[in-house]
Scaffold this motif. Structure first.
Motif, PDB file in Angstrom:
ATOM      1  N   MET A   1      42.650  -2.795  57.421  1.00  0.00           N
ATOM      2  CA  MET A   1      42.738  -2.340  56.034  1.00  0.00           C
ATOM      3  C   MET A   1      44.199  -2.246  55.618  1.00  0.00           C
ATOM      4  SD  MET A   1      41.575   1.295  54.327  1.00  0.00           S
ATOM      5  CE  MET A   1      39.824   0.991  54.450  1.00  0.00           C
ATOM      6  N   LEU A   2      44.478  -2.736  54.398  1.00  0.00           N
ATOM      7  CA  LEU A   2      45.816  -2.609  53.846  1.00  0.00           C
ATOM      8  C   LEU A   2      45.873  -1.393  52.930  1.00  0.00           C
ATOM      9  CD1 LEU A   2      46.606  -6.327  52.872  1.00  0.00           C
ATOM     10  CD2 LEU A   2      47.597  -5.030  54.766  1.00  0.00           C
ATOM     11  N   SER A   3      46.927  -0.586  53.107  1.00  0.00           N
ATOM     12  CA  SER A   3      47.149   0.571  52.255  1.00  0.00           C
ATOM     13  C   SER A   3      48.169   0.196  51.184  1.00  0.00           C
ATOM     14  CB  SER A   3      47.662   1.751  53.091  1.00  0.00           C
ATOM     15  OG  SER A   3      47.905   2.863  52.284  1.00  0.00           O
ATOM     16  N   ILE A   4      47.783   0.360  49.906  1.00  0.00           N
ATOM     17  CA  ILE A   4      48.576  -0.165  48.797  1.00  0.00           C
ATOM     18  C   ILE A   4      48.817   0.918  47.757  1.00  0.00           C
ATOM     19  CG2 ILE A   4      48.626  -1.856  46.911  1.00  0.00           C
ATOM     20  CD1 ILE A   4      46.863  -3.663  48.640  1.00  0.00           C
ATOM     21  N   ALA A   5      50.042   0.961  47.230  1.00  0.00           N
ATOM     22  CA  ALA A   5      50.378   1.847  46.121  1.00  0.00           C
ATOM     23  C   ALA A   5      50.765   0.999  44.907  1.00  0.00           C
ATOM     24  CB  ALA A   5      51.523   2.782  46.489  1.00  0.00           C
ATOM     25  N   ILE A   6      50.273   1.397  43.748  1.00  0.00           N
ATOM     26  CA  ILE A   6      50.679   0.804  42.470  1.00  0.00           C
ATOM     27  C   ILE A   6      51.489   1.846  41.722  1.00  0.00           C
ATOM     28  CG2 ILE A   6      49.907  -0.185  40.293  1.00  0.00           C
ATOM     29  CD1 ILE A   6      47.267  -0.918  41.672  1.00  0.00           C
ATOM     30  N   VAL A   7      52.746   1.535  41.440  1.00  0.00           N
ATOM     31  CA  VAL A   7      53.618   2.466  40.718  1.00  0.00           C
ATOM     32  C   VAL A   7      53.971   1.796  39.390  1.00  0.00           C
ATOM     33  CG1 VAL A   7      55.672   3.914  40.832  1.00  0.00           C
ATOM     34  CG2 VAL A   7      54.531   3.207  42.955  1.00  0.00           C
ATOM     35  N   GLU A   8      53.304   2.228  38.336  1.00  0.00           N
ATOM     36  CA  GLU A   8      53.392   1.559  37.038  1.00  0.00           C
ATOM     37  C   GLU A   8      53.084   2.566  35.935  1.00  0.00           C
ATOM     38  OE1 GLU A   8      53.903  -0.363  34.100  1.00  0.00           O
ATOM     39  OE2 GLU A   8      53.700  -1.992  35.582  1.00  0.00           O
ATOM     40  N   ASP A   9      54.001   2.731  34.981  1.00  0.00           N
ATOM     41  CA  ASP A   9      53.791   3.734  33.933  1.00  0.00           C
ATOM     42  C   ASP A   9      52.873   3.251  32.814  1.00  0.00           C
ATOM     43  OD1 ASP A   9      56.095   2.008  33.278  1.00  0.00           O
ATOM     44  OD2 ASP A   9      56.178   3.196  31.438  1.00  0.00           O
ATOM     45  N   ASN A  10      52.711   1.919  32.672  1.00  0.00           N
ATOM     46  CA  ASN A  10      51.847   1.371  31.638  1.00  0.00           C
ATOM     47  C   ASN A  10      50.403   1.308  32.145  1.00  0.00           C
ATOM     48  OD1 ASN A  10      50.395  -1.012  30.259  1.00  0.00           O
ATOM     49  ND2 ASN A  10      52.157  -0.651  28.915  1.00  0.00           N
ATOM     50  N   GLU A  11      49.518   2.037  31.471  1.00  0.00           N
ATOM     51  CA  GLU A  11      48.138   2.149  31.953  1.00  0.00           C
ATOM     52  C   GLU A  11      47.420   0.805  31.986  1.00  0.00           C
ATOM     53  OE1 GLU A  11      44.000   4.623  30.989  1.00  0.00           O
ATOM     54  OE2 GLU A  11      45.791   4.916  29.752  1.00  0.00           O
ATOM     55  N   SER A  22      40.906  -5.311  43.380  1.00  0.00           N
ATOM     56  CA  SER A  22      39.471  -5.129  43.593  1.00  0.00           C
ATOM     57  C   SER A  22      38.773  -6.481  43.732  1.00  0.00           C
ATOM     58  CB  SER A  22      38.879  -4.339  42.427  1.00  0.00           C
ATOM     59  OG  SER A  22      37.496  -4.122  42.620  1.00  0.00           O
ATOM     60  N   ARG A  23      39.177  -7.430  42.900  1.00  0.00           N
ATOM     61  CA  ARG A  23      38.601  -8.784  42.980  1.00  0.00           C
ATOM     62  C   ARG A  23      38.947  -9.439  44.313  1.00  0.00           C
ATOM     63  NH1 ARG A  23      40.053 -13.817  38.867  1.00  0.00           N
ATOM     64  NH2 ARG A  23      39.009 -15.461  40.089  1.00  0.00           N
ATOM     65  N   TYR A  24      40.186  -9.268  44.749  1.00  0.00           N
ATOM     66  CA  TYR A  24      40.602  -9.840  46.037  1.00  0.00           C
ATOM     67  C   TYR A  24      39.752  -9.265  47.175  1.00  0.00           C
ATOM     68  CZ  TYR A  24      43.446 -10.749  50.177  1.00  0.00           C
ATOM     69  OH  TYR A  24      43.872 -11.136  51.431  1.00  0.00           O
ATOM     70  N   SER A  25      39.520  -7.971  47.156  1.00  0.00           N
ATOM     71  CA  SER A  25      38.713  -7.331  48.181  1.00  0.00           C
ATOM     72  C   SER A  25      37.291  -7.885  48.185  1.00  0.00           C
ATOM     73  CB  SER A  25      38.690  -5.819  47.968  1.00  0.00           C
ATOM     74  OG  SER A  25      37.933  -5.173  48.959  1.00  0.00           O
ATOM     75  N   ALA A  26      36.727  -8.080  46.986  1.00  0.00           N
ATOM     76  CA  ALA A  26      35.366  -8.607  46.879  1.00  0.00           C
ATOM     77  C   ALA A  26      35.301 -10.063  47.346  1.00  0.00           C
ATOM     78  CB  ALA A  26      34.879  -8.496  45.436  1.00  0.00           C
ATOM     79  N   ASP A  27      36.327 -10.856  47.020  1.00  0.00           N
ATOM     80  CA  ASP A  27      36.336 -12.277  47.376  1.00  0.00           C
ATOM     81  C   ASP A  27      36.534 -12.510  48.867  1.00  0.00           C
ATOM     82  OD1 ASP A  27      35.972 -12.917  44.746  1.00  0.00           O
ATOM     83  OD2 ASP A  27      38.027 -13.591  44.384  1.00  0.00           O
ATOM     84  N   THR A  28      37.357 -11.676  49.509  1.00  0.00           N
ATOM     85  CA  THR A  28      37.757 -11.926  50.894  1.00  0.00           C
ATOM     86  C   THR A  28      37.080 -11.007  51.906  1.00  0.00           C
ATOM     87  OG1 THR A  28      39.644 -10.397  50.773  1.00  0.00           O
ATOM     88  CG2 THR A  28      40.020 -12.699  50.097  1.00  0.00           C
ATOM     89  N   GLY A  29      36.515  -9.903  51.442  1.00  0.00           N
ATOM     90  CA  GLY A  29      35.940  -8.924  52.361  1.00  0.00           C
ATOM     91  C   GLY A  29      36.982  -8.016  52.980  1.00  0.00           C
ATOM     92  N   GLU A  30      38.243  -8.163  52.579  1.00  0.00           N
ATOM     93  CA  GLU A  30      39.332  -7.323  53.091  1.00  0.00           C
ATOM     94  C   GLU A  30      39.274  -5.948  52.435  1.00  0.00           C
ATOM     95  OE1 GLU A  30      42.862  -6.451  55.245  1.00  0.00           O
ATOM     96  OE2 GLU A  30      41.713  -8.315  55.297  1.00  0.00           O
ATOM     97  N   LYS A  31      39.237  -4.901  53.235  1.00  0.00           N
ATOM     98  CA  LYS A  31      39.221  -3.551  52.681  1.00  0.00           C
ATOM     99  C   LYS A  31      40.639  -3.136  52.296  1.00  0.00           C
ATOM    100  CE  LYS A  31      35.097  -1.872  55.078  1.00  0.00           C
ATOM    101  NZ  LYS A  31      34.533  -0.827  55.988  1.00  0.00           N
ATOM    102  N   LEU A  32      40.757  -2.581  51.120  1.00  0.00           N
ATOM    103  CA  LEU A  32      42.041  -2.122  50.615  1.00  0.00           C
ATOM    104  C   LEU A  32      41.934  -0.657  50.230  1.00  0.00           C
ATOM    105  CD1 LEU A  32      42.873  -5.076  48.175  1.00  0.00           C
ATOM    106  CD2 LEU A  32      43.428  -4.919  50.610  1.00  0.00           C
ATOM    107  N   ALA A  33      42.913   0.127  50.637  1.00  0.00           N
ATOM    108  CA  ALA A  33      43.011   1.514  50.189  1.00  0.00           C
ATOM    109  C   ALA A  33      44.116   1.576  49.143  1.00  0.00           C
ATOM    110  CB  ALA A  33      43.326   2.443  51.355  1.00  0.00           C
ATOM    111  N   VAL A  34      43.723   1.761  47.881  1.00  0.00           N
ATOM    112  CA  VAL A  34      44.662   1.649  46.765  1.00  0.00           C
ATOM    113  C   VAL A  34      44.833   2.998  46.072  1.00  0.00           C
ATOM    114  CG1 VAL A  34      45.132   0.508  44.566  1.00  0.00           C
ATOM    115  CG2 VAL A  34      44.000  -0.756  46.401  1.00  0.00           C
ATOM    116  N   LYS A  35      46.094   3.371  45.846  1.00  0.00           N
ATOM    117  CA  LYS A  35      46.397   4.574  45.063  1.00  0.00           C
ATOM    118  C   LYS A  35      47.295   4.182  43.905  1.00  0.00           C
ATOM    119  CE  LYS A  35      45.790   8.162  48.573  1.00  0.00           C
ATOM    120  NZ  LYS A  35      46.406   9.329  49.264  1.00  0.00           N
TER     121      LYS A  35
END
Length: 235
Positions: A1-11, A22-35
């Motif tokens: 599993m890859l742990s990923i942070a998105i730091v972006e002020d624009n919603e 999310s699409r990448y996870s669905a396409d590849t089966g790779e689990k991502l932990a995203v904050k």
């Protein structure tokens, strides 16, 4: 599993990036932990366990992305930093914080997919362990630590950041085959190099840091191809 942070002020931009992941996870089966973080200060305040990848907007109020990256490098040397920007010229200084890459807005799924695949391949390569006999015992280190391997007067020598180590075991051909999937290439009969340390190529030479190694003419085309190809909330 890859742990990923998105730091972006624009919603909107933040959500577009999250949707691509999310699409990448669905396409590849790779689990991502995203904050997701809507400010650089919140991100730095919560940075404890660490992440594999940080997508970092360059233009943000308060601390901008470059300032955040400088602080981040102070306590995490291994995280992959990918800048996100609407203007490429803002990303050209990323070398100073060893940024892995940058993305141009609007975010495109293909760009996300290619970068995640490269990072995944690099992490797999770097985790491969080499074991060599050393002063009556053994020494183990990750393939990523090997700068190059040299065949010298019927001896095989491993060169890495800690020094040079004589090796007794597999032949150069066997080592070449074992290490090829992890970013290594045999540039000459006497040398196998780690492509991640290659800083340049001339007509007859390969530059590995401060060292210059010979490049065989019959291997040059394949070497350049290997070098340019590189082949890096839970969803």
């Amino acid at each position: 599993m890859l742990s990923i942070a998105i730091v972006e002020d624009n919603e909107r931009d933040r959500q577009e990036l999250a949707d691509c992941l999310s699409r990448y996870s669905a396409d590849t089966g790779e689990k991502l932990a995203v904050k997701q973080f809507d400010s650089s200060i919140k991100f730095l305040d919560k940075y404890g366990v660490g992440y594999d990848i940080v997508f970092l907007d360059i233009k943000m109020p308060g601390l901008d992305g470059m300032a955040v990256a400088e602080r981040l490098r102070g306590y995490d040397q291994s995280v992959y930093i990918i800048f996100v920007t609407s203007m490429a010229q803002y990303a050209i200084h990323g070398y100073s914080v060893r940024a892995y890459d940058y993305l141009l807005k609007p975010i495109k799924y293909y760009d996300i997919k290619m970068r995640l695949q490269r990072i995944k391949n690099e992490k797999k390569r770097d985790s491969h362990i080499i074991t060599i006999p050393f002063r009556g015992g053994i020494k183990r280190f990750a393939a990523s630590e090997i700068i190059y391997i040299e065949s010298l007067a019927h001896n095989i020598v491993f060169h890495n950041g800690d020094g040079n180590f004589d090796y007794r075991g597999k032949s150069m051909r066997e080592l070449e085959n074992e290490l090829a999937p992890y970013g290594f290439f045999r540039c000459n009969t006497s040398y196998i190099v780690n492509l991640k340390y290659c800083t340049g190529v001339s007509s007859n030479d390969v530059f590995i840091g401060d060292e210059v190694l010979p490049l065989s003419r019959d291997r040059k085309k394949a070497f350049l191809k290997a070098l340019s190809g590189g082949d890096s909330e839970s969803i």
